[in-house]
Scaffold this motif. Structure first.
Motif, short mmCIF file in Angstrom:
data_model
loop_
_atom_site.label_atom_id
_atom_site.label_comp_id
_atom_site.label_asym_id
_atom_site.label_seq_id
_atom_site.Cartn_x
_atom_site.Cartn_y
_atom_site.Cartn_z
N HIS A 136 0.14 -55.60 22.24
CA HIS A 136 -0.19 -54.27 21.74
C HIS A 136 -1.54 -53.85 22.34
O HIS A 136 -2.51 -54.62 22.26
CB HIS A 136 -0.33 -54.26 20.22
N GLN A 140 -2.29 -48.85 19.87
CA GLN A 140 -1.14 -49.10 19.00
C GLN A 140 -1.60 -49.56 17.62
O GLN A 140 -1.04 -49.16 16.60
CB GLN A 140 -0.23 -50.14 19.63
N ARG A 143 -2.81 -46.63 15.77
CA ARG A 143 -1.69 -45.81 15.29
C ARG A 143 -1.09 -46.40 14.01
O ARG A 143 -0.76 -45.68 13.06
CB ARG A 143 -0.61 -45.70 16.36
N ASP A 221 5.92 -50.90 28.53
CA ASP A 221 7.10 -50.40 27.82
C ASP A 221 8.42 -50.91 28.41
O ASP A 221 9.37 -50.15 28.63
CB ASP A 221 7.08 -48.87 27.77
N GLU A 232 2.72 -47.69 25.13
CA GLU A 232 2.77 -48.19 23.76
C GLU A 232 2.77 -49.72 23.69
O GLU A 232 2.37 -50.29 22.69
CB GLU A 232 4.00 -47.64 23.05
#
Length: 240
Positions: A136, A140, A143, A221, A232
């Motif tokens: 990550h 991330q 988030r 990704d 992400e």
């Protein structure tokens, strides 16, 4: 974990091996319950599933023992399950590739632990071997903190998932309260805490090079495409 993209992790590994060299022996570092180790062995690779958790490895062994027999498939590899710490793991013989997916390395919350894991992995690889892993990125975890709490409410299982974020270390604590229906239709309650830390991708690349890796490529990704600020999930491919 039923929605986890195991097929995409396997797809990334195979695409990477097509680029860097197809292995025969694979270490699944932080293998958990074998959701990646087992399909790799079924397709003919010789796999070492390494995890710190004896409970996880017990489930993995059970899943492998109950998997289809060799007579059903033309090529079936092998699995050896090992309880070891990813910061100090070792094997008697060098291996062709090491994978560590499902953000396992984010669970190492000190820089020296990351460095130790990279050094142990470098030592266990043959010359030209590949180390593939995902992490990550900092955005991330931010988030997660901004979007929590998360709630699941299904017939047989429910959970409440909250997060506490420590900005100075880019470290997050996931706290889960899980309710699972048993065979008597009563719900058992479980508590879980997961601690993860995100690191600057440039620092991760530098740490890989300090460990001795000659080539370090950065993707995102689940694809062999260059990572960007909007990625992400980061993927690294390091070659010895």
């Amino acid at each position: 974990m039923e929605d986890m993209p195991y097929a995409e992790w396997l797809g990334f590994a195979r695409a990477s091996w097509s680029r860097y060299g197809m292995p025969e022996s694979v270490v699944d570092l932080g293998c958990g319950t074998g959701s990646l180790s087992i399909p790799l062995a079924r397709s003919g690779f010789h796999v070492y599933g390494i995890d710190l958790s004896a409970d996880m490895l017990a489930i993995a062994r059970s899943k492998w023992d109950e998997s289809p027999q060799a007579s059903v498939r033309p090529r079936v590899g092998t699995i050896r399950w090992l309880q070891q710490d990813m910061r100090s793991w070792e094997l008697a013989e060098p291996v062709d590739t090491v994978i560590s997916f499902c953000d396992c390395l984010n669970y190492l919350t000190e820089k020296e632990d990351i460095e130790a894991a990279f050094q142990a992995t470098f030592a266990a690889l043959r010359s030209g071997g590949s180390f593939l892993f995902d992490m990550h990125p900092p955005k991330q975890l931010i988030r997660y903190a901004e979007e929590q709490p998360f709630v699941l409410d299904e017939r047989d299982i429910a959970y409440i998932w909250t997060c506490d974020f420590e900005e100075s270390r880019c470290q997050i604590e996931h706290n889960l309260t899980i309710f699972a229906r048993d065979r008597n239709a009563k719900f058992d309650r479980f508590e879980e805490t997961h601690l993860q830390r995100a690191y600057d991708p440039d620092w991760i690349e530098a740490a890989l090079r300090r460990a001795g890796f000659s080539t370090v490529d950065r993707f995102a990704d689940f694809e062999l495409k260059a990572a960007s600020s909007s990625s992400e999930r980061l993927f690294f491919a390091a070659i010895k």
